[in-house]
Write a protein that holds these residues in place. Structure first.
Motif, PDB file in Angstrom:
ATOM      1  N   LYS A  75      44.476  30.826  36.345  1.00 14.25           N
ATOM      2  CA  LYS A  75      43.010  30.745  36.234  1.00 14.25           C
ATOM      3  C   LYS A  75      42.454  29.626  37.101  1.00 14.25           C
ATOM      4  N   MET A 127      42.086  35.966  41.332  1.00 22.68           N
ATOM      5  CA  MET A 127      42.628  35.484  40.066  1.00 22.68           C
ATOM      6  C   MET A 127      42.856  36.611  39.048  1.00 22.68           C
ATOM      7  N   GLU A 128      41.863  37.524  38.929  1.00 29.07           N
ATOM      8  CA  GLU A 128      41.993  38.614  37.945  1.00 29.07           C
ATOM      9  C   GLU A 128      43.231  39.474  38.228  1.00 29.07           C
ATOM     10  N   GLU A 129      43.428  39.735  39.504  1.00 27.49           N
ATOM     11  CA  GLU A 129      44.579  40.543  39.891  1.00 27.49           C
ATOM     12  C   GLU A 129      45.884  39.821  39.507  1.00 27.49           C
ATOM     13  N   LEU A 180      46.294  37.668  37.124  1.00 28.28           N
ATOM     14  CA  LEU A 180      46.453  37.700  35.664  1.00 28.28           C
ATOM     15  C   LEU A 180      47.010  39.051  35.211  1.00 28.28           C
ATOM     16  N   ALA A 181      46.438  40.115  35.769  1.00 26.96           N
ATOM     17  CA  ALA A 181      46.873  41.458  35.368  1.00 26.96           C
ATOM     18  C   ALA A 181      48.343  41.674  35.762  1.00 26.96           C
TER      19      ALA A 181
END
Ligand code: ATP
Ligand code: MG
Length: 590
Positions: free
Chosen positions: A135, A170-172, A174-175
């Protein structure tokens, strides 16, 4: 990157120098000096906490004993605690058998941990921390194969190449991190890397891998996790979670220290930790000549049946030394003598053996055993007479008392204690010469009988009256004393004589060299192994006193060496292991 002299210095005299220095200054080793300074400065609120952090992927060896003495020793000396922490982040190599064995060996050495922890206790905390880093843009998922990642590392003089995935959103990240732990991905298909600096002069800072996929179930957490933290991402944080003040390890971790500190800084997000953070400090590994350490190598020996298990008395494992007859005190004495330094060296096995003799000399009961028997007949001694004579248990320890041994007309003696034609300085049995039979009479050798092949079958002697200890003729001058056991009273025993397992002085480097020529581990080891490292003597005779010797009892077989009852020994089949000979008789080959 910090490097160390690749060649080991033979360190025969180091131990003496170190102990001498220590005695002169009544001095502290350098780790103790660091600890005292930290205490003086009020670091960590005056608390001392260490840990011993084995990976449960094999049995502990003598090198670990050195680390154990340091970790537990510091805690003991400064009123702190030492915890046992299993560094169990690699489920493919770890199991409960090793966990149990490690605990047994530490206890046997005489140390007690305050708590048992496992790195796996922190898998959730470490995961949460990794998520946090993603994050904050400090970690990313790399989908490149391992080899490619490795090839992009650069060299100490050339910067590395940034991964094309380095700036993934970042989202990628995390996933994908979730996916790494879900079980749907193959091992090696992706890793989580810390985003630090691909041109850092410490290679470990070039975006180190901090998580990888392992699908083997874990011995404690089962299949809960598929993504596992790497050593560097687990060790320092575990120290921090537990409140370790001094994280003591071996010199190969010196270059890891800055990373250790960085991750803890990230974990605490800039909070001032100066007086309250674990400090990694490094000391030299134990390397012993003619000895191969490293659990991985020892595992190969065990798995390929090249030795009789982890506790084979030729193994450098703690349980091997135990079965061989070493005591915890002997091992600690040795560790004390070699000391702790800031450079790698190769210690002489002779120092270890000397420490063992020093300790066993104080504790071992003296007994008589004949390991290469031939018959001696005292021709003038009545056939049915038996005398019970006193034998001193330990001249070093008057409180150890005495025990009785039976003397009779027919005795076993060592074959080498007789020569039909002897050189001048041979003070043992030879026709016309007088010799003392230990604890009994002086006898005059009169001759021998040989078989068809000319091998001596029986030796004859005459007992000289009044020559037992304390009797009127006992001061009669003789040059030699030999040991014996009464044939009618002796007990048969198997004796195992051990020699070095390796022919080469530095088996670690030799193994590496042979592997480079293309040999597999087993073939390479076979080339280096001493074919005479074990000699079994099935038909030895020991005095009756040993009939109920218990496993791990220590004895001195007079004139031969220190021996220990093997774990397999029973009253019907006594087995003794030679721990160490009485004197250092080893001559390097070649
Ligand atoms: P091996 O290569 O034999 O498996 P290791 O270093 O991987 O050894 P660990 O179980 O990870 O073994 O180590 C536990 C602790 O013991 C560590 O702190 C390590 O530094 C220390 N240690 C390991 N080998 C030695 C050695 N030869 N001398 C001193 N300390 C050692
Ligand atoms: Mg290891």
């Amino acid at each position: 990157m910090i490097t160390f002299a690749p060649d080991l210095v033979i360190n025969r005299y180091m131990a003496e120098i170190v102990t001498q220095e220590n005695q002169e200054k009544k001095s502290l080793n350098f780790i103790e000096q660091i600890v005292e300074q930290d205490l003086a400065e009020g670091k960590n609120g005056g608390r001392i906490q260490t840990r011993f952090p084995p990976e449960p992927n094999g049995y502990l060896h003598i090198g670990h004993a050195k680390a154990i003495c340091m970790d537990f020793g510091i805690a003991e000396r400064y009123g702190g605690i030492c915890n046992l922490r299993f560094d169990d982040t690699n489920p493919t190599k770890e199991n409960v058998e090793y966990v149990d064995a490690i605990m047994e060996d530490i206890r046997w050495l005489g140390f007690q941990w305050a708590n048992v922890f496992y790195a796996s206790d922190y898998f959730q905390q470490l995961w949460d921390f990794a998520v946090e880093l993603i994050k904050e843009g400090k970690a990313y998922i790399d989908e490149q194969p391992q080899e490619v990642i490795l090839s992009q590392k650069g060299t100490p003089t050339q910067p590395g190449i940034e991964s094309p995935y380095r700036n993934r959103p970042m989202e990628e990240n995390l996933a994908l991190f979730e996916k790494m732990n879900s079980g749907e991905l193959e091992e090696g298909s992706m890793v989580l890397r810390a985003k630090i600096d691909m041109s850092h002069n410490n290679m470990l800072f070039r975006d180190p891998i901090i998580y990888r996929i392992v699908k083997t179930p874990h011995h404690r957490t089962g299949d809960k996790w598929k993504a596992y933290p790497m050593y560097d991402f687990a060790h320092g944080q575990s120290d921090f979670f537990e409140g370790v003040t001094h994280s003591l390890c071996t010199l190969e971790f010196v270059p890891h220290r800055p990373l250790y500190d960085l991750f803890i800084d990230w974990l605490k997000k800039g909070e001032d930790l100066d007086d309250n953070r674990p400090k990694q400090r490094e000391f030299n590994k134990l390397n012993l000549n003619y000895t191969l350490l490293s659990k991985r190598n020892l595992l190969s020996l065990v798995q390929n049946n090249m030795v009789d298990g982890w506790d084979d008395p030729r193994m450098p494992t703690i349980c091997g030394y135990r079965r061989r007859g070493y005591t915890p005190e002997a091992i600690k004495l040795f560790v004390d003598k070699i000391g702790y330094t800031l450079y790698d060296a190769l210690n002489d096995m002779a120092l270890m053996e000397a420490a063992c003799r020093e300790d066993l000399n104080r504790r071992a009961t003296r007994v008589s055993a004949v390991i290469d028997p031939v018959k001696l007949i005292v021709t003038n001694y009545p056939e049915d007479k038996v005398e019970l004579l006193d034998a001193i248990n330990n001249p070093e320890d008057p409180e150890a008392g005495t025990h009785q041994i039976a003397f009779s007309r027919e005795l076993w003696i060592e074959r080498e204690d007789f020569m039909e034609e002897a050189p001048k300085k041979y003070f043992r049995l030879t026709p016309g010469q007088e010799v003392r039979l230990k604890n009994a009479y002086i006898v005059l050798c009169t001759g021998c009988k040989k078989d068809a092949e000319g091998r001596v079958e029986e030796i004859y002697c005459e007992c000289i009256p009044n020559t037992k200890t304390g009797e009127s003729e006992s001061n009669r001058r003789v040059r030699g004393t030999i040991h014996w056991v009464s044939i009618a009273h002796a007990v048969q025993a198997e004796v195992r004589l051990y020699d070095r397992l390796w022919l080469v002085e530095n088996p670690r480097d030799e193994l590496a060299r042979l592997r480079e020529t293309g040999l597999d581990v087993v073939d390479a080891m076979k080339q280096m192994m001493n074919p005479n490292s074990l000699e079994v003597r099935p038909c030895c005779y020991v005095e009756e006193f040993l009939a109920d010797a218990q496993p791990l009892d220590h004895f001195q077989f007079q004139r031969i060496g220190y021996f220990c009852t093997d774990k397999s020994s029973t009253p019907d089949h006594l087995v003794f292991n030679r721990t160490v000979s009485l004197k250092d008789s080893f001559k390097p080959k070649g």
